[in-house]
Design a protein around this motif. Structure first.
Motif, PDB file in Angstrom:
ATOM      1  N   PRO A  11       0.587  -1.246   0.523  1.00 41.22           N
ATOM      2  CA  PRO A  11       0.011  -0.109  -0.084  1.00 41.22           C
ATOM      3  C   PRO A  11       0.596   1.542  -0.020  1.00 41.22           C
ATOM      4  O   PRO A  11       1.851   1.256   0.401  1.00 41.22           O
ATOM      5  CB  PRO A  11      -0.491  -0.371   1.093  1.00 41.22           C
ATOM      6  CG  PRO A  11       0.305  -0.726   2.362  1.00 41.22           C
ATOM      7  CD  PRO A  11       1.031  -2.133   1.517  1.00 41.22           C
ATOM      8  N   GLN A  81      -0.974  -2.978 -11.505  1.00 43.61           N
ATOM      9  CA  GLN A  81      -0.340  -2.272  -9.730  1.00 43.61           C
ATOM     10  C   GLN A  81      -0.891  -0.594 -10.440  1.00 43.61           C
ATOM     11  O   GLN A  81      -1.396   0.240  -9.036  1.00 43.61           O
ATOM     12  CB  GLN A  81       0.666  -2.385  -9.088  1.00 43.61           C
ATOM     13  CG  GLN A  81       0.960  -1.578  -7.971  1.00 43.61           C
ATOM     14  CD  GLN A  81       2.292  -1.857  -6.535  1.00 43.61           C
ATOM     15  OE1 GLN A  81       2.584  -2.695  -6.807  1.00 43.61           O
ATOM     16  NE2 GLN A  81       2.442  -0.620  -6.137  1.00 43.61           N
ATOM     17  N   GLU A  86      -3.626  -0.266  -8.201  1.00 44.33           N
ATOM     18  CA  GLU A  86      -3.606   1.327  -7.144  1.00 44.33           C
ATOM     19  C   GLU A  86      -3.436   2.190  -8.255  1.00 44.33           C
ATOM     20  O   GLU A  86      -2.246   3.380  -7.463  1.00 44.33           O
ATOM     21  CB  GLU A  86      -2.159   1.102  -6.803  1.00 44.33           C
ATOM     22  CG  GLU A  86      -2.100  -0.099  -5.105  1.00 44.33           C
ATOM     23  CD  GLU A  86      -0.950  -0.271  -4.785  1.00 44.33           C
ATOM     24  OE1 GLU A  86       0.116   0.917  -4.477  1.00 44.33           O
ATOM     25  OE2 GLU A  86      -0.199  -0.805  -4.305  1.00 44.33           O
ATOM     26  N   ASN A  89      -3.200   6.038  -7.129  1.00 39.23           N
ATOM     27  CA  ASN A  89      -1.650   6.702  -6.540  1.00 39.23           C
ATOM     28  C   ASN A  89      -0.850   6.799  -7.760  1.00 39.23           C
ATOM     29  O   ASN A  89      -0.546   7.475  -7.350  1.00 39.23           O
ATOM     30  CB  ASN A  89      -1.247   5.834  -5.671  1.00 39.23           C
ATOM     31  CG  ASN A  89      -0.283   6.626  -4.678  1.00 39.23           C
ATOM     32  OD1 ASN A  89      -0.281   7.645  -4.205  1.00 39.23           O
ATOM     33  ND2 ASN A  89       1.394   5.456  -5.484  1.00 39.23           N
ATOM     34  N   SER A 368       5.084   4.743  -2.309  1.00 36.40           N
ATOM     35  CA  SER A 368       5.507   3.483  -2.725  1.00 36.40           C
ATOM     36  C   SER A 368       5.479   2.370  -2.928  1.00 36.40           C
ATOM     37  O   SER A 368       6.734   2.545  -3.091  1.00 36.40           O
ATOM     38  CB  SER A 368       3.818   3.016  -3.877  1.00 36.40           C
ATOM     39  OG  SER A 368       4.938   3.877  -5.178  1.00 36.40           O
TER      40      SER A 368
END
Length: 483
Positions: A11, A81, A86, A89, A368
């Motif tokens: 995360p 990702q 994610e 982000n 990250s």
């Protein structure tokens, strides 16, 4: 086949996470870092960085004091990702999208947050499978016209066709016809002259260590301003005329002599939550569709034909499939695409080897970890299809043309993001079904009419990377009408 061992995604906010290591840096010069490599041959630089340092690599660009860092992500897991799991982000707040917004407006490609969500909700219904398949006749009509023109030109003598220019002109006519219907003739020359200039300028300014203000009267800025003004004037004139037609002055002329073109549908797009698109938003969407809709498909068509020209056995198998499906010499239709799996696999393998978008970029919002490597907040992040599509963890004999990689069984055995020519996640290309339909129907039409052969003597095609994959020279093939 090798197995990828990238660490699981962690995360945001991982500055103290256990097991997260610093990201290795690609070799470069003391003064300018990797600037020369990234400007000169970025595709080779990405491949070399992954080979020497792994799936997440840091590049330094620019002189000391003006240096920026770019984090290259070169694995399927890392791509998933950044683009999907994610995605919140990793935003489009970086230099390249800032430049594209300045040049082409705030359309689906460049907008963010609520602007993007609102636009997507309004436009998504126009790109359903049923709606897109309604444009199949426009594609085959233009492809048939191209085949007919070859028949009285190079095809009459077994001559040479230069694919880059030919496919870009053809794809632009198709997209213009779908967008504007009867107004297509007005668009092609202006778009052909203006869009590549703005595309290349956005890439160059995004990589420059110092960006001069866009309104300074430099020669480059003046050329860009003229190109942008020509595009805006073209779109505004068509939108104004179509607005008059919608008030009853005339009936819109669609791509199929009455079918509604995409601009008409965009002007009518409306819902209770989001209202409708403003005039400026209409222009922004049209410009983005013109850029993304024709450039990427033209690249896919160029290299699919190029590869088939170099692989006559595969070309013969594709033609046998076409002859079995298109009985009586009829033109292909949208319903035929599902019956052309071999041709579809050829297209997919062409986009693996020559992805129309060789890399996508984002900006990290928070700290990250990708593949166990640290990526700090504020970092520029680049995810490369060019490298992932050649990663030895997912592909054997990487540079070999092998459409059998895309049988259902082979695809099921690879990670989801080992192949992602249209991006992925919430920002995946909205036009990917149209691009596939366009490409398969166009190839089917041309390959039913012609045999193609290599005209490069087996030489390599010099490539570059901008917003899309760039060819630095011609891609010729010889065409001969089928008997």
């Amino acid at each position: 086949m090798a197995t990828n061992t990238s660490a699981a995604a962690q995360p945001a906010g991982v500055s103290g996470a256990t097991g997260v290591r610093d990201t290795p840096c690609a070799a470069g010069t003391w003064l300018f870092g990797s600037t020369a490599d990234l400007l000169g041959d970025p595709l080779a630089a990405y491949l070399r960085a992954r080979r020497e340092h792994g799936d997440v690599v840091r590049f330094r660009a620019g002189p000391p004091g003006l240096r920026r860092e770019i984090y290259g992500v070169f694995s399927a897991e890392g791509a998933q990702q950044v683009l999907a799991t994610e995605a919140a982000n990793f935003r489009k707040d970086n230099a390249i999208y800032e430049e594209l917004r300045q040049a082409l407006g705030n359309g689906l490609l460049t907008s963010q947050d609520e602007d993007y969500r609102r636009q997507r909700r309004l436009i998504q219904p126009l790109f359903t499978r049923r709606r897109v398949e309604g444009y199949a006749a426009s594609v085959t009509a233009e492809a048939t016209a191209l085949a007919d023109r070859w028949r009285t030109g190079p095809g009459a003598t077994g001559g040479t066709v230069e694919l880059v220019e030919e496919m870009h002109g053809f794809a632009l006519r198709v997209v213009g016809r779908v967008l504007f219907g009867a107004d297509v003739e007005q668009t092609t020359e202006v778009v052909r002259d203006s869009l590549p200039l703005l595309n290349e300028r956005a890439r160059a300014r995004a990589l420059a260590p110092v960006r001069l203000p866009g309104d300074w009267p430099t020669p480059a800025n003046r050329r860009a301003a003229r190109a942008q003004a020509a595009l805006y004037a073209l779109c505004d004139a068509i939108i104004d005329r179509r607005a008059g037609e919608s008030r009853g002055q005339a009936r819109p002329s669609g791509p199929e002599g009455g079918a509604e073109d995409l601009l008409t549908l965009l002007m009518r797009a409306e819902n209770a939550e989001d209202g409708s698109l403003s005039r400026a938003e209409l222009r922004d969407q049209v410009l983005i569709f013109l850029l993304a809709g024709h450039d990427t498909t033209a690249t896919a068509l160029t290299f699919a034909l190029h590869l088939l020209a170099r692989h006559p056995d595969e070309q013969r198998r594709v033609r046998e499939e076409l002859d079995g499906v298109l009985d009586g010499g009829r033109a292909p239709a949208a319903a035929d695409v599902a019956s052309l799996p071999r041709l579809t696999r050829v297209l997919k393998e062409a986009m693996r080897l020559f992805p129309p978008s060789p890399a996508v970029s984002r900006l990290a919002v928070a700290d990250s970890a990708i593949g166990g490597r640290r990526v700090p907040a504020g970092a520029a992040v680049l995810v490369s299809q060019w490298v992932v599509h050649r990663h030895p963890a997912y592909w054997e004999d990487l540079e070999r043309f092998d459409p059998e990689r895309f049988t259902p069984e082979a695809e099921a055995g690879r990670p989801r993001y080992a192949y992602f020519p249209f991006g992925g996640g919430p920002r995946a290309c909205i036009g990917q079904h149209f691009s596939t339909l366009h490409s398969v129907l166009s190839l089917a039409t041309l390959l039913r009419a012609y045999e193609v052969a290599d005209a490069t003597d087996g030489g390599a095609i010099p490539l570059g990377a901008g917003i899309t994959l760039l060819t630095k020279g011609p891609v010729p093939i010889r065409v001969r009408p089928r008997t």
